[in-house]
Every structure is written in C-alpha cells, then in structure tokens.
Design a protein around this motif. Structure first.
Motif, mmCIF file in Angstrom:
data_model
loop_
_atom_site.group_PDB
_atom_site.id
_atom_site.type_symbol
_atom_site.label_atom_id
_atom_site.label_comp_id
_atom_site.label_asym_id
_atom_site.label_seq_id
_atom_site.Cartn_x
_atom_site.Cartn_y
_atom_site.Cartn_z
ATOM 1 N N LEU A 44 7.320 -1.464 -1.259
ATOM 2 C CA LEU A 44 7.388 -0.534 -0.135
ATOM 3 C C LEU A 44 7.436 -1.340 1.154
ATOM 4 O O LEU A 44 6.745 -2.351 1.283
ATOM 5 N N ARG A 45 8.254 -0.876 2.104
ATOM 6 C CA ARG A 45 8.409 -1.614 3.352
ATOM 7 C C ARG A 45 8.023 -0.812 4.582
ATOM 8 O O ARG A 45 7.915 -1.373 5.664
ATOM 9 N N LEU A 68 -1.887 4.788 1.150
ATOM 10 C CA LEU A 68 -2.382 3.412 1.228
ATOM 11 C C LEU A 68 -3.568 3.194 0.297
ATOM 12 O O LEU A 68 -3.793 2.082 -0.197
ATOM 13 N N SER A 69 -4.335 4.245 0.023
ATOM 14 C CA SER A 69 -5.482 4.118 -0.874
ATOM 15 C C SER A 69 -5.062 3.824 -2.307
ATOM 16 O O SER A 69 -5.876 3.349 -3.108
ATOM 17 N N ASP A 70 -3.796 4.113 -2.659
ATOM 18 C CA ASP A 70 -3.314 3.817 -4.012
ATOM 19 C C ASP A 70 -3.074 2.331 -4.222
ATOM 20 O O ASP A 70 -2.955 1.872 -5.363
ATOM 21 N N ILE A 71 -2.993 1.590 -3.142
ATOM 22 C CA ILE A 71 -2.738 0.153 -3.223
ATOM 23 C C ILE A 71 -4.070 -0.572 -3.105
ATOM 24 O O ILE A 71 -4.922 -0.223 -2.282
ATOM 25 N N ALA A 72 -4.275 -1.594 -3.942
ATOM 26 C CA ALA A 72 -5.543 -2.330 -3.947
ATOM 27 C C ALA A 72 -5.801 -2.947 -2.583
ATOM 28 O O ALA A 72 -4.869 -3.428 -1.925
ATOM 29 N N PRO A 73 -7.059 -2.943 -2.124
ATOM 30 C CA PRO A 73 -7.361 -3.507 -0.800
ATOM 31 C C PRO A 73 -6.960 -4.968 -0.660
ATOM 32 O O PRO A 73 -6.637 -5.409 0.446
ATOM 33 N N HIS A 74 -6.990 -5.711 -1.769
ATOM 34 C CA HIS A 74 -6.631 -7.130 -1.669
ATOM 35 C C HIS A 74 -5.122 -7.346 -1.658
ATOM 36 O O HIS A 74 -4.640 -8.461 -1.430
ATOM 37 N N ASP A 75 -4.365 -6.282 -1.911
ATOM 38 C CA ASP A 75 -2.910 -6.400 -2.002
ATOM 39 C C ASP A 75 -2.313 -6.489 -0.596
ATOM 40 O O ASP A 75 -2.609 -5.656 0.271
ATOM 41 N N THR A 76 -1.484 -7.487 -0.366
ATOM 42 C CA THR A 76 -0.866 -7.671 0.953
ATOM 43 C C THR A 76 0.212 -6.626 1.245
ATOM 44 O O THR A 76 0.753 -6.599 2.359
ATOM 45 N N THR A 77 0.515 -5.758 0.252
ATOM 46 C CA THR A 77 1.505 -4.708 0.513
ATOM 47 C C THR A 77 1.035 -3.782 1.627
ATOM 48 O O THR A 77 1.842 -3.267 2.406
ATOM 49 N N ARG A 78 -0.281 -3.564 1.690
ATOM 50 C CA ARG A 78 -0.817 -2.752 2.789
ATOM 51 C C ARG A 78 -0.443 -3.358 4.145
ATOM 52 O O ARG A 78 0.073 -2.676 5.037
ATOM 53 N N ASP A 79 -0.715 -4.652 4.307
ATOM 54 C CA ASP A 79 -0.388 -5.329 5.564
ATOM 55 C C ASP A 79 1.111 -5.319 5.824
ATOM 56 O O ASP A 79 1.556 -5.156 6.966
ATOM 57 N N LEU A 80 1.878 -5.500 4.734
ATOM 58 C CA LEU A 80 3.327 -5.517 4.893
ATOM 59 C C LEU A 80 3.833 -4.185 5.431
ATOM 60 O O LEU A 80 4.673 -4.142 6.339
ATOM 61 N N ILE A 81 3.325 -3.087 4.899
ATOM 62 C CA ILE A 81 3.770 -1.763 5.345
ATOM 63 C C ILE A 81 3.406 -1.538 6.806
ATOM 64 O O ILE A 81 4.240 -1.106 7.612
ATOM 65 N N LEU A 82 2.155 -1.850 7.158
ATOM 66 C CA LEU A 82 1.719 -1.608 8.532
ATOM 67 C C LEU A 82 2.416 -2.528 9.524
ATOM 68 O O LEU A 82 2.842 -2.097 10.607
ATOM 69 N N LEU A 83 2.546 -3.803 9.165
ATOM 70 C CA LEU A 83 3.233 -4.726 10.062
ATOM 71 C C LEU A 83 4.706 -4.373 10.202
ATOM 72 O O LEU A 83 5.283 -4.469 11.288
#
Length: 690
Positions: free
Chosen positions: A314-315, A327-342
């Motif tokens: 996801l981008r 976002l809660s479906d993605i693990a907190p340690h997963d950088t995908t969260r940061d990638l989406i927000l950034l």
C-alpha cells in the motif's frame, strides 16, 4: 567489445555516484555479498519512479569467504560484460578490496516472460590491500599478491574444464550443485567475519508468532500452505484450510518467474510481490481491489519449507481505503505504516506544488492579458492626450499649463451639415463622419500635427503644440490641403455627391493645459482659438481660409495663396484674409502620403532620348524642412525651379513623410521624399526611401 563494456560498467558506476545515488549505494550492504544481494531491492524501488525500467536480476551463492558465484539474469543479450566493470569498481571504492570476475557458464533459461540470459560469474578476492610501514612488509605483500594471481591463473582453467566435462543427471543433482561441488572455496574478505549466535530453541509460541507477524505464510516444496498470519486469514478467507496450495490463491507479480520452489530459490534475494486471485475471493469482496503482498522469501532448510514474511503493498491512504483496511491491521513494527503516512504527506506536498504551478500559470496568463489591456489603455490614453502629458499623468505628476508664443490652429466643418442630419438616419451620419475623421486622423500622423478634439462635424488640430516646432504653419497648411483632397472621397448620404468642407487657419499665441478629472482633455485657450474658429465660419466651401498672420507665416514658403480681400469678421472687425490654393513644391501623392507604384517609379526614370529633369528632396528634420536642388539641364524647367538656397528659405513646407510608413499610420520626423516640380507637364513624381 568485452573490454569496452567492462570500461562502460566502471564509468556507469561513477556516473551513478555523481548523479546523487552515492549514499543510497553505500548503504545497500556492509560487504560485497550483501551489496549484490540487495541490488534487486534497489531496482524494485527505482521501478516505482521509472515505470518502463527493465532491470536485470542478481543472485549470490556464498562460498567460504574468498569466492562466490554470482548469477546474472537479463532479458538483454550481450550486456553481461558490463557486470564485472560495475562489481569490481564497487568492491574497490566501497569495500577497499580487489576482486576478479570470470564467466563460468552462459546459457538461456525459460522463465515466465520468455527466455533470459543466465550468466554465472566466479568472483574471487585478491589479497587484502593493506598499508605496510616497512619495505620488507611491502615486499612480502607483493609476493603474496603475485602468488595469488599465479594460483588463480593455474586453477581457473582446471575448474572450468572439470565443470564442462562433468555430466549432470536429471533428478539426482541440480546444475548448480555440480558447480558448487567442484569449487575450492578458500579464505578472504568477501564476507565479514561476524558469526551470529543462535538459541537452542525458539522462545516464542505459535499464537504469539502469528499475531506478531500478522502477514506471513509458510509453505512447503509442493506449495501447500502450512501456516499463515492472522490478518492474511482475515483478508484471504480459507487460506489456513488443509491442503490449500499457495498458487491457487496467489500469483507472482514480481519477479516474473514461474510459481515453483526452484524458481523462487533462484531469486531468493529478490523482493517478491504476490497478488491475490480475484476468483478465489468471496463474491461480496470482488468489487474491491485485489490484495498485494510484498516481502521476503526465506528458505528453512531443516523444515524444507519456505516462509514469506510480507506486508500489504500500500502506498497511500486511498489504497488503504480501497482495500477495506485500516492502519490497525498492519503490525506496529511494520514500516508500511510509515510508508503510507509519509507518502500521503508527499502526495499532499505534490498537490500543493501542482496547485502553485497552476496558479503560476494562471498568473502568467493574467499577466499577459493585463499587458494587452494595459497596451489598449495606453493607446486610448495617447489618443486622448499628448504622449508626454499622458506619461506625466500616469506617473501621478501634475501637468502644468504651458504658454506657446506661436502656433497654428485649424478648424473645419461640413457645409450644410444641419440639413444632412435632418434628411438622414443617425447611422448614416455616424458612418459619414467616421469615414471623414479616419482619413483626417491618418493625415495628422503624416504631417505631425496634434488633433485637439472633434465636436459634431467640427475638427480641430494645432501645429506647434504640445511640441514646439518652427514650421508649424507649413505643417497645418499641408494638412489642410490633404483634408480638402480627402473630403472628395466622402459621400453626402443625401445627394450622393462628395461632401464640401470649410477650413479656417489662424496663427498666434495660446495657453495649453490639461483640464478635468473625470475625462481629462488637453485644451487650448486664448484669442487665437476664437480667431481660427472665425476663419472657419467665415470661409467658403472647399476653400482653406487663412488669417493675415498665417499668410505672413506661409509667405515665400512655396505655397500658392490668393487674396480674398477685406471682410467683416464677427468680433474682430474688418480683416484682409486669404485662400490657400496649393503647395507648389509637393504633389498630391506627397501631401496624402500615398505609396508610389512600380509603374510610377519606372515613369519617373526618364528615357535616354529625354532631357534630364530636376527633382526636389523634401523632408522634416528638427522641425525644419530641407530642400536640395537637383541637376537642371532644361532651361524652361529651370526658370520655374528654385536655383539657389535663397529661392526656398528654411522652413518651407513638406508634402509628407515616407509614404510607405504613412500608409500604415506611423509618423516619422526624418523620412525623405523625392518629388518633381509640379509646373512641368511631362515630369512624373516618385518617392524613394533613403
């Protein structure tokens, strides 16, 4: 060719460093092996920006420190010789080691998208380059390096010969197991010396592992799913059921290989992207986007299984919403969260930048329109006021009234204009006046006189105001003659005949200045204005009526003037007035500023059997008219032509300016006219631009 491609590889590496990829390349790995293993990940990242990029793939088989096998896959044939140039330059620049690369094998493998060139390089590290403090150490180091090179040169042909002569039995050993069996790995620094320590058993239970890594899949050699993370089961229902094959639910998007353990192992260092098959999803979910998983494949030798540690691909927040995820479906340690927000922040900045660009373009267009409208406004302003006066008003300055000791004022009107208005429609009157005034306005540019105003059929011009000139009377006189000629082309809408105009001219002092705020006008004040108006009102149809002062200004200036006699002028008493007949030194074409045709030019050039004729060169310069006499051989012509500078004093009138520019409505003070003397019946006029 191989040497040139290798040099190109070295140059390409330096080019990438200079282009801003230096820091990114240095952080790919701590040693050469890790650097090569992460090249595919770098290419995957660059493919997001360069959609058409078709990058090669690299796979490393690690040996015992000093040697390794590098597998190179590419859709383009013949470019494999670039790889040694790149890798050797990277090793020397980033890791301070020297390596030698040789081709062990080259063949083609059929993958998902067709044939790929598959080249196997043997990468061997030379002796470590270290700085020695003593001469003996440097000599020893040189000897060690020389021995290594000699051993390599002696060993490589034997290894290659043994490799080529070895038979491969399908089903027993793979092609590359044979290669690994014949390579004598030694010691070196292709890999660092770090040795990890592993626990005796895994201190994590199954449930915790599946929750900690909600997106992971474990499958065996037959692609049967053995284990899956909790969130993958949530978005791919039925994946955890018994005897479910992974290729039934997913297809490999990247790298483009067949879905098998052997193909995955070949590209084990690449980043894998799996896409859920839409036909396996519940009917209610088929309207949403297919889930894509991006991650790493790890082979577990003891279990003979492969684990796919992944994250949703996801981008942006939009893609997150389209996949019905949070976002809660993605693990907190997963950088995908940061990638989406950034990335969302980057998209917002890009949208802001695009808005600024659009606003900038709109402002540029508005600026162009403003410049056009400003030009129109200035043109209108210059038509209402003298240019220098208009510029002073634009700058917010006050325009002081000026007193002019001598100027020439002209008034004109249409004979029987009241009767014409009574018998015609208003549009006919407007059309007639517009035609007449347009012709008069053109003449103001030709003779450089200032149009003061028009009221009804009355037309008022002045010479010598607002820019003082000495020959203002001659300019206005020529303008009056042009008005009389132009009026012949304007038809009376009642009779269908050319209209008749009365023209009156007077010379004297005036006071001039700008009056009014709402619609400022440059106006003239004084008795000279009244007298000029009386000359027009007491004039005769198609006559140019001159006052005594104007007659004295035009006397001996080349004009034909006849005395009218003494008349009673309202408010002035008895006055001796005059009629202006013609300009003896200018033709009708010169007065009207007409362009000469080629036939006129040819006619003006006298044939060889005719006598040479004299031509006068007339022009305005610095407010004065200059007259140059030509060569005269005809006695009769000479008698009618001035033969000395005294015959035509300075300031005599000029018929016009350059007829070509005058026809375009442009006035110039230094244009030259050549015209014949009008008294000769054979001579024709012509104009030449000097």
């Amino acid at each position: 060719m191989e040497a040139i491609l290798k040099l190109f590889g070295e140059y390409f590496f330096n080019f990438c460093k200079r282009s801003g990829y230096d820091r990114m390349l240095r952080t790919l790995g701590g040693n050469l092996t890790e650097f090569i293993e992460n090249l595919d990940a770098l290419h995957s990242y660059l493919a997001l920006s360069y959609q058409e990029m078709n990058a090669p793939s690299f796979r490393v088989e690690r040996g015992a420190n000093r040697e390794m096998l590098l597998h190179y896959y590419s859709d383009r044939r013949g470019l494999c010789h670039i790889v040694p140039g790149i890798i050797e330059a990277v090793a020397k620049d980033f890791f301070d080691i020297d390596v030698v690369m040789n081709i062990l094998d080259m063949n083609e493998e059929v993958e998902k998208m067709g044939k790929k060139e598959h080249v196997v390089f043997l990468v061997v590290q030379k002796a470590c380059r270290q700085t020695k403090s003593t001469r003996s150490n440097r000599l020893q180091d040189h000897q060690d390096t020389q021995r290594d090179q000699e051993a390599l040169q002696a060993t490589f042909p034997r290894m290659k010969e043994k490799y080529l002569s070895t038979s491969i039995c399908p089903g027993e050993k793979s092609h590359w197991e044979v290669v690994r069996g014949i390579l004598p790995f030694g010691k070196g620094y292709l890999r660092d010396t770090f040795q990890p320590i592993y626990p005796e058993r895994l201190w994590i239970e199954e449930k915790t592992f599946c929750n900690a890594f909600p997106f992971h899949i474990v499958f065996d050699e037959t692609l049967t799913v053995k284990q899956a993370g909790v969130n993958i089961q949530k978005f791919i229902p039925g994946l955890q059921a018994q005897k479910i094959r992974l290729d039934d639910y997913f297809s490999i998007v990247h790298p483009q290989v067949t879905f098998s353990i052997s193909s995955i192992c070949k590209f084990i260092n690449s980043q894998f992207v799996l896409k859920a098959r839409r036909e396996m999803m519940p009917k209610a979910w088929k309207s949403q986007l297919a889930l894509k998983l991006r991650g790493q494949m790890i082979w577990m030798e003891s279990l003979q299984c492969m684990i796919f540690i992944c994250s949703p691909k996801l981008r942006s927040l939009q893609e997150l919403e389209e996949n019905k995820m949070y976002l809660s479906d993605i693990a907190p340690h997963d950088t995908t969260r940061d990638l989406i927000l950034l990335n969302q922040q980057r998209l917002a900045e890009m949208e802001l930048s695009n808005q600024l660009e659009r606003k900038k373009e709109e402002l540029r267009i508005l600026s162009q329109h403003l410049a056009i409208e400003k030009k129109k406004t200035e043109t209108l302003l210059y038509a209402m006021l003298p240019e220098h006066v208009a510029n002073q008003l634009k700058d917010g300055q006050k325009v002081a009234a000026g007193e002019f000791e001598s100027c020439t004022i002209l008034f004109s009107d249409v004979v029987t204009f009241t009767n014409i208005c009574a018998a015609c429609e208003p549009i006919q009157i407007v059309t007639m006046l517009n035609s007449m005034y347009s012709k008069f306005d053109r003449l103001t540019n030709i003779h450089e006189v200032y149009k003061v105003e028009t009221i009804g059929d009355a037309y008022m011009v002045v010479g010598g105001v607002p820019v003082p000139v000495e020959n203002h009377a001659q300019r206005v006189a020529n303008f009056a003659l042009g008005m009389r000629i132009s009026a012949e082309d304007v038809m009376n809408p009642v009779t269908g005949e050319p209209i008749q105009i009365r023209v009156g001219i007077h010379t004297g002092p005036v006071l001039a200045g700008v009056v009014g705020d709402k619609m400022p006008r440059y106006c003239l004040f004084g008795d000279t204005v009244n007298t000029a108006s009386r000359m027009e009102s007491h004039g005769l149809p198609n006559k140019v009526h001159l006052s005594p002062t104007t007659y004295r200004a035009l006397e001996n200036q080349g004009f034909e003037i006849v005395e009218r006699g003494e008349i009673e002028v309202k408010g002035k008493g008895k006055m001796t007035t005059y009629f202006l007949i013609q300009n003896l030194n200018a033709t009708e074409d010169e007065i009207m500023g007409r362009a000469k045709t080629l036939a006129d030019h040819k006619e003006a050039r006298a044939p060889e059997n005719q006598d040479r004729k004299s031509f006068s060169v007339l022009r305005y310069r610095d407010g004065q008219q200059l007259l140059h006499k030509g060569h005269v051989t005809d006695g009769e012509l000479a008698s009618d032509t001035p033969t000395s500078d005294e015959a035509t004093p300075p300031g005599s009138p000029v018929a016009g300016q350059d007829s070509m520019e005058a026809a375009a409505g442009q006035a110039s003070s230094d244009q030259t006219k050549i015209g014949p003397f009008p008294n000769h019946p054979v001579l024709s006029a012509f104009c030449v631009l000097l």
